[in-house]
Design a protein around this motif. Structure first.
Motif, PDB file in Angstrom:
ATOM      1  N   ASP A 168      54.750  36.554  83.194  1.00  0.00           N
ATOM      2  CA  ASP A 168      55.491  37.427  82.271  1.00  0.00           C
ATOM      3  C   ASP A 168      54.567  38.309  81.436  1.00  0.00           C
ATOM      4  O   ASP A 168      54.879  39.481  81.173  1.00  0.00           O
ATOM      5  N   SER A 169      53.416  37.774  81.008  1.00  0.00           N
ATOM      6  CA  SER A 169      52.516  38.533  80.139  1.00  0.00           C
ATOM      7  C   SER A 169      51.858  39.706  80.853  1.00  0.00           C
ATOM      8  O   SER A 169      51.314  40.607  80.207  1.00  0.00           O
ATOM      9  N   THR A 226      53.616  41.490  83.259  1.00  0.00           N
ATOM     10  CA  THR A 226      54.704  42.129  83.988  1.00  0.00           C
ATOM     11  C   THR A 226      55.596  42.991  83.098  1.00  0.00           C
ATOM     12  O   THR A 226      56.052  42.553  82.038  1.00  0.00           O
ATOM     13  N   THR A 227      55.823  44.236  83.548  1.00  0.00           N
ATOM     14  CA  THR A 227      56.830  45.111  82.935  1.00  0.00           C
ATOM     15  C   THR A 227      57.924  45.459  83.933  1.00  0.00           C
ATOM     16  O   THR A 227      58.969  45.977  83.541  1.00  0.00           O
ATOM     17  N   VAL A 253      55.955  34.648  88.820  1.00  0.00           N
ATOM     18  CA  VAL A 253      55.714  35.876  88.075  1.00  0.00           C
ATOM     19  C   VAL A 253      55.062  35.522  86.743  1.00  0.00           C
ATOM     20  O   VAL A 253      55.494  34.583  86.057  1.00  0.00           O
ATOM     21  N   GLN A 264      63.018  42.513  87.711  1.00  0.00           N
ATOM     22  CA  GLN A 264      63.458  41.878  88.954  1.00  0.00           C
ATOM     23  C   GLN A 264      64.738  42.520  89.460  1.00  0.00           C
ATOM     24  O   GLN A 264      65.641  42.839  88.699  1.00  0.00           O
TER      25      GLN A 264
END
Length: 281
Positions: A86-87, A89-90, A84, A93
């Motif tokens: 992170d930058s 992704t909002t 994933v 999980q």
């Protein structure tokens, strides 16, 4: 005679060198990447969108991620990693998607693979917002992470609301995109999509698409007649108390209502979009 011997020796050396080169083993580092192609067959780096609004009864759904290997096939299983970003992704999980595996297995003698990405439709807030998930193949297992980021990375946006479909831009008759307009299109047109004019042989589907657009136009002008002709769909028009306006909704989902507003200037009714504007095509 002496010259012939020299020529023979030179020719033998050249043939030996060519044979030696032909037999040189493959020595490049193997990689895996995400193979999404656009209409021209080039790598598609745009964001992929998904909405549960087309299948609201689903608690989860699966997107299949296409994986391709650079390098030769080998006769053993190999491991690769997907992570994933992170930058990008909002999404949360376990709330919005199932966790990725620690590693994935590419079967022996394989050069391609599809792996599941499980999206979840349990967060009620997805009806009002979209979340994003960025994925990337990374170095690990039997593969390196040397290829350009654009080939190894994909961003997904998903929700329980409608997102603008790729084909919308090709049909100017529909006008500007709006989610309420899109929802009403799904109800009144008789289809969930129109032909994407960038596709091969798209011209063969133009008459069908024009038919659905005309259905939508008739529905917008006279939803009452549409209801009478489609009783099995379960939609009703209910007049709002103290107003000339109506509400249009499904009896199976009465909380989702569309406003049909009266305009005295033209003595007519128009559906209203999320910006308060008339929906006209």
């Amino acid at each position: 005679m002496k010259n012939n011997i020299i020529y023979f020796l030179l020719l033998s050396t050249m043939l030996w060198a060519c044979k030696k080169n032909d037999m040189m083993p493959y020595s490049s580092t193997d990689n895996v990447y995400l193979r999404y192609l656009d209409k021209d067959g080039n790598q598609d780096t745009t964001t992929l969108s998904y909405s549960f609004a087309y299948n609201p009864s689903l608690a989860q759904d699966t997107l299949w991620i296409p994986i391709v290997v650079t390098g030769p096939r080998v006769s053993r299983n190999r491991q690769f990693n997907l992570a994933v970003v992170d930058s990008l992704t909002t999404a949360i999980q376990r709330t919005h998607y199932e966790p990725l595996k620690a590693s994935y297995t590419l079967p022996a003698d394989s050069a391609t693979l599809r792996i599941p990405l499980i999206l979840k439709n349990t967060d009620e807030s997805l009806a009002n917002k979209s979340v994003t998930l960025g994925l990337r193949t990374v170095s690990g297992g039997d593969f390196a992470g040397d290829m350009p980021l654009a080939l190894r990375t994909k961003k997904y946006i998903f929700s329980n609301r409608l997102e603008k479909p790729a084909w919308w831009m090709y049909w100017g008759q529909l006008g500007d995109y709006g989610r309420i307009k899109h929802q009403l299109f799904l109800i009144g047109s008789g289809t969930v999509d129109l032909v994407d004019l960038s596709k091969p042989n798209a011209y063969m589907e133009i008459p069908r698409s024009l038919y659905y657009i005309d259905n939508f136009r008739i529905f917008l002008k006279d939803p009452g007649t549409w209801i009478a002709r489609n009783p099995a769909k379960g939609y009703v028009l209910v007049k709002k108390s103290g107003s000339d306006d109506y509400e249009f909704y499904s009896e199976a989902a009465p909380n989702k209502r569309f406003t049909l507003k009266y305009f005295a200037q033209v003595n007519g009714y128009f559906f209203i979009d999320e910006s308060g504007k008339q929906i006209i095509i």
